[in-house]
Design a protein around this motif. Sequence first.
Motif, PDB file in Angstrom:
ATOM      1  N   MET A  10       0.853  -1.208   0.000  1.00  0.00           N
ATOM      2  CA  MET A  10       0.000   0.000   0.000  1.00  0.00           C
ATOM      3  C   MET A  10       0.881   1.247   0.000  1.00  0.00           C
ATOM      4  SD  MET A  10      -3.483  -0.539   0.793  1.00  0.00           S
ATOM      5  CE  MET A  10      -4.327  -0.664   2.336  1.00  0.00           C
ATOM      6  N   VAL A  11       0.446   2.244  -0.728  1.00  0.00           N
ATOM      7  CA  VAL A  11       1.179   3.509  -0.731  1.00  0.00           C
ATOM      8  C   VAL A  11       0.219   4.635  -0.358  1.00  0.00           C
ATOM      9  CG1 VAL A  11       2.945   2.843  -2.409  1.00  0.00           C
ATOM     10  CG2 VAL A  11       0.781   3.774  -3.224  1.00  0.00           C
ATOM     11  N   GLU A  12       0.788   5.691   0.206  1.00  0.00           N
ATOM     12  CA  GLU A  12      -0.034   6.841   0.552  1.00  0.00           C
ATOM     13  C   GLU A  12       0.083   7.894  -0.528  1.00  0.00           C
ATOM     14  OE1 GLU A  12       0.767   8.290   4.463  1.00  0.00           O
ATOM     15  OE2 GLU A  12       0.357   6.335   5.369  1.00  0.00           O
ATOM     16  N   GLY A  13      -0.967   8.661  -0.686  1.00  0.00           N
ATOM     17  CA  GLY A  13      -0.913   9.703  -1.703  1.00  0.00           C
ATOM     18  C   GLY A  13      -1.972  10.760  -1.489  1.00  0.00           C
ATOM     19  N   LEU A  14      -1.969  11.714  -2.396  1.00  0.00           N
ATOM     20  CA  LEU A  14      -2.877  12.856  -2.320  1.00  0.00           C
ATOM     21  C   LEU A  14      -3.720  12.883  -3.591  1.00  0.00           C
ATOM     22  CD1 LEU A  14      -3.317  15.627  -0.657  1.00  0.00           C
ATOM     23  CD2 LEU A  14      -1.907  16.630  -2.440  1.00  0.00           C
ATOM     24  N   VAL A  15      -5.037  13.015  -3.427  1.00  0.00           N
ATOM     25  CA  VAL A  15      -5.916  13.106  -4.597  1.00  0.00           C
ATOM     26  C   VAL A  15      -5.701  14.470  -5.243  1.00  0.00           C
ATOM     27  CG1 VAL A  15      -8.305  13.069  -5.423  1.00  0.00           C
ATOM     28  CG2 VAL A  15      -7.629  11.618  -3.495  1.00  0.00           C
ATOM     29  N   ILE A  16      -5.211  14.472  -6.487  1.00  0.00           N
ATOM     30  CA  ILE A  16      -4.963  15.765  -7.134  1.00  0.00           C
ATOM     31  C   ILE A  16      -5.969  16.050  -8.240  1.00  0.00           C
ATOM     32  CG2 ILE A  16      -2.510  15.849  -6.544  1.00  0.00           C
ATOM     33  CD1 ILE A  16      -1.906  15.066  -9.442  1.00  0.00           C
ATOM     34  N   GLU A  17      -6.739  15.061  -8.610  1.00  0.00           N
ATOM     35  CA  GLU A  17      -7.782  15.280  -9.601  1.00  0.00           C
ATOM     36  C   GLU A  17      -8.770  14.146  -9.457  1.00  0.00           C
ATOM     37  OE1 GLU A  17      -6.479  15.152 -13.660  1.00  0.00           O
ATOM     38  OE2 GLU A  17      -8.518  15.406 -14.398  1.00  0.00           O
ATOM     39  N   GLY A  18     -10.039  14.422  -9.710  1.00  0.00           N
ATOM     40  CA  GLY A  18     -10.970  13.316  -9.602  1.00  0.00           C
ATOM     41  C   GLY A  18     -12.269  13.538 -10.330  1.00  0.00           C
ATOM     42  N   ASN A  19     -12.667  12.538 -11.078  1.00  0.00           N
ATOM     43  CA  ASN A  19     -14.023  12.452 -11.581  1.00  0.00           C
ATOM     44  C   ASN A  19     -14.701  11.409 -10.735  1.00  0.00           C
ATOM     45  OD1 ASN A  19     -14.327  14.167 -13.863  1.00  0.00           O
ATOM     46  ND2 ASN A  19     -12.859  12.847 -14.907  1.00  0.00           N
ATOM     47  N   ARG A  20     -16.033  11.440 -10.687  1.00  0.00           N
ATOM     48  CA  ARG A  20     -16.719  10.392  -9.945  1.00  0.00           C
ATOM     49  C   ARG A  20     -16.206   9.036 -10.381  1.00  0.00           C
ATOM     50  NH1 ARG A  20     -21.656  10.647  -7.811  1.00  0.00           N
ATOM     51  NH2 ARG A  20     -21.948  12.637  -6.810  1.00  0.00           N
ATOM     52  N   GLY A  21     -15.723   8.299  -9.419  1.00  0.00           N
ATOM     53  CA  GLY A  21     -15.303   6.941  -9.744  1.00  0.00           C
ATOM     54  C   GLY A  21     -13.857   6.813 -10.176  1.00  0.00           C
ATOM     55  N   GLN A  22     -13.243   7.881 -10.655  1.00  0.00           N
ATOM     56  CA  GLN A  22     -11.839   7.769 -11.068  1.00  0.00           C
ATOM     57  C   GLN A  22     -11.026   8.939 -10.520  1.00  0.00           C
ATOM     58  OE1 GLN A  22     -10.085   8.295 -15.040  1.00  0.00           O
ATOM     59  NE2 GLN A  22     -10.142   6.066 -15.180  1.00  0.00           N
ATOM     60  N   TYR A  23      -9.939   8.597  -9.867  1.00  0.00           N
ATOM     61  CA  TYR A  23      -9.161   9.620  -9.175  1.00  0.00           C
ATOM     62  C   TYR A  23      -7.692   9.531  -9.563  1.00  0.00           C
ATOM     63  CZ  TYR A  23     -13.415   9.389  -6.454  1.00  0.00           C
ATOM     64  OH  TYR A  23     -14.731   9.376  -6.084  1.00  0.00           O
ATOM     65  N   HIS A  24      -7.047  10.687  -9.679  1.00  0.00           N
ATOM     66  CA  HIS A  24      -5.604  10.720  -9.888  1.00  0.00           C
ATOM     67  C   HIS A  24      -4.958  10.954  -8.531  1.00  0.00           C
ATOM     68  CE1 HIS A  24      -5.694  11.678 -14.434  1.00  0.00           C
ATOM     69  NE2 HIS A  24      -6.853  11.181 -14.058  1.00  0.00           N
ATOM     70  N   VAL A  25      -4.137  10.009  -8.116  1.00  0.00           N
ATOM     71  CA  VAL A  25      -3.512  10.107  -6.798  1.00  0.00           C
ATOM     72  C   VAL A  25      -2.008  10.241  -6.983  1.00  0.00           C
ATOM     73  CG1 VAL A  25      -3.145   8.969  -4.579  1.00  0.00           C
ATOM     74  CG2 VAL A  25      -5.342   8.719  -5.758  1.00  0.00           C
ATOM     75  N   GLU A  26      -1.458  11.307  -6.423  1.00  0.00           N
ATOM     76  CA  GLU A  26      -0.014  11.512  -6.511  1.00  0.00           C
ATOM     77  C   GLU A  26       0.646  10.793  -5.344  1.00  0.00           C
ATOM     78  OE1 GLU A  26       3.446  14.635  -6.311  1.00  0.00           O
ATOM     79  OE2 GLU A  26       2.466  13.704  -8.007  1.00  0.00           O
ATOM     80  N   THR A  27       1.587   9.910  -5.651  1.00  0.00           N
ATOM     81  CA  THR A  27       2.298   9.158  -4.612  1.00  0.00           C
ATOM     82  C   THR A  27       3.794   9.332  -4.824  1.00  0.00           C
ATOM     83  OG1 THR A  27       2.613   7.137  -5.891  1.00  0.00           O
ATOM     84  CG2 THR A  27       0.492   7.370  -4.766  1.00  0.00           C
ATOM     85  N   ALA A  28       4.578   8.761  -3.912  1.00  0.00           N
ATOM     86  CA  ALA A  28       6.035   8.833  -4.056  1.00  0.00           C
ATOM     87  C   ALA A  28       6.474   8.138  -5.342  1.00  0.00           C
ATOM     88  CB  ALA A  28       6.698   8.189  -2.847  1.00  0.00           C
ATOM     89  N   ASP A  29       5.668   7.192  -5.834  1.00  0.00           N
ATOM     90  CA  ASP A  29       6.022   6.462  -7.059  1.00  0.00           C
ATOM     91  C   ASP A  29       5.425   7.090  -8.315  1.00  0.00           C
ATOM     92  OD1 ASP A  29       7.054   4.692  -5.211  1.00  0.00           O
ATOM     93  OD2 ASP A  29       5.267   3.420  -5.228  1.00  0.00           O
ATOM     94  N   GLY A  30       4.844   8.264  -8.182  1.00  0.00           N
ATOM     95  CA  GLY A  30       4.241   8.904  -9.348  1.00  0.00           C
ATOM     96  C   GLY A  30       2.725   8.915  -9.230  1.00  0.00           C
ATOM     97  N   ILE A  31       2.070   9.319 -10.316  1.00  0.00           N
ATOM     98  CA  ILE A  31       0.614   9.448 -10.275  1.00  0.00           C
ATOM     99  C   ILE A  31      -0.039   8.105 -10.603  1.00  0.00           C
ATOM    100  CG2 ILE A  31      -1.378  10.522 -11.409  1.00  0.00           C
ATOM    101  CD1 ILE A  31       0.395  13.059 -11.640  1.00  0.00           C
ATOM    102  N   ILE A  32      -0.971   7.688  -9.768  1.00  0.00           N
ATOM    103  CA  ILE A  32      -1.683   6.423  -9.968  1.00  0.00           C
ATOM    104  C   ILE A  32      -3.154   6.744 -10.240  1.00  0.00           C
ATOM    105  CG2 ILE A  32      -2.295   4.205  -8.910  1.00  0.00           C
ATOM    106  CD1 ILE A  32       0.124   4.340  -7.189  1.00  0.00           C
ATOM    107  N   ILE A  33      -3.692   6.129 -11.283  1.00  0.00           N
ATOM    108  CA  ILE A  33      -5.114   6.316 -11.600  1.00  0.00           C
ATOM    109  C   ILE A  33      -5.894   5.272 -10.802  1.00  0.00           C
ATOM    110  CG2 ILE A  33      -6.826   6.480 -13.463  1.00  0.00           C
ATOM    111  CD1 ILE A  33      -4.528   8.243 -14.174  1.00  0.00           C
TER     112      ILE A  33
END
Length: 343
Positions: free
Chosen positions: A1-24
């Motif tokens: 598991m990695v921690e991250g910050l939601v930087i963009e989001g549509n209902r149901g799909q979120y872009h999360v910025e983590t130490a490993d890059g952005i995860i959809i």
Amino acid sequence: MVEGLVIEGNRGQYHVETADGIIICTLRGKLRKQFEYPVSQNWHHNVQRMKIKARDPLSVGDHVRVLPTNAGNGVIEEIIKSSSHSFTREDSKKGNVRSVAGLDQVVVVFATRDPAPHLRLLDRFLVVAEAQELATVICINKVDLGVDDWLAARLDVYRKLGYAVALTSADSGAGLGELRGLLAGHISAFLGSSGVGKSTLLNALQPGLSERVSEISASTHKGRHTTTGTRLVPLGGAAGGYIADTAGIRALALGGVAAGRLAWCFREFRPYLDQCSLGYCHHTSEPGCAIRAAVALGRLDRERYESYQRLYQDGGDAVGKSWFDAVSSEDHRLDKLAYTPGV
Ligand SMILES: Nc1nc2c(ncn2[C@@H]2O[C@H](COP(=O)(O)OP(=O)(O)OP(=O)(O)O)[C@@H](O)[C@H]2O)c(=O)[nH]1
Ligand SMILES: [Zn+2]
């Protein structure tokens, strides 16, 4: 598991910025369920209809824990911390508007000259930032053109009030390290009149940053529906931090500052507020006013008090209104506001 910050989001799909890059990411079913509630319980037919709440369970600015699945994708398993600054209509009515997108800091940019700094406008910005409990950085750009003595003296007043002041030059690079340090760990929005050098400054901090911040708001205008209509641009480098796009800034503008809260928004007035003779003192002409006494004794800055008087006369709503005008920079109304005599 990695921690991250939601930087963009549509209902149901979120872009999360983590130490490993952005995860959809998608949202784990059990989290979605928390936001469903029964519409009717018709046990006779043994069906329970569920309705999903209109509100998106996640907001830009939320901290989450993600289980990565395949390359670049993942599932949000847990919401660690919700962005504290989510906006509600109720708050708006009370005049305690919270900004969206986890924004926790505004960087108010002025230039040493071209255009000349207008500190009444600064006091307006500070009032709205205080009302929303946002940190403020006062950024004075174009220091390569010289800092007049009167400006240096005024900046000392704000420093003594506890506001961070950064003296920068996007041209020479002076003060950029200090500004980066002030942005670290914060989600910041840049505000300021046209021509003070916001775009140049953002690009000096990180090449292409200004374009990324405005490109995002342009796409928002095209009707792109993100969670809160705003996105965060990560700052590279060791210090980190995020810059909110202009849609995030506009959201700050909603609502006014409750009239009763105006004096509190001048942070140096707070120790005196319970010392006025009258319980309902507006600190304008009432007898036994502790604020006016402190101004007369030189314990409170007279120019700040004059800003208070002007804002009080305008009424609390006008503070928010000016703020709104100020941030609607597409038509450069900020300029008019900044140069209206007597503002
Ligand atoms: N001397 C000097 N000029 C600067 C500095 N930063 C920006 N400028 C100049 O100031 C002018 C305005 O800069 P911009 O970055 O476009 O200003 P802005 O605040 O983004 O303006 P808007 O896009 O209209 O909101 C440009 O001619 C810049 O080259 C600086 O640190 N020193
Ligand atoms: Zn008073």
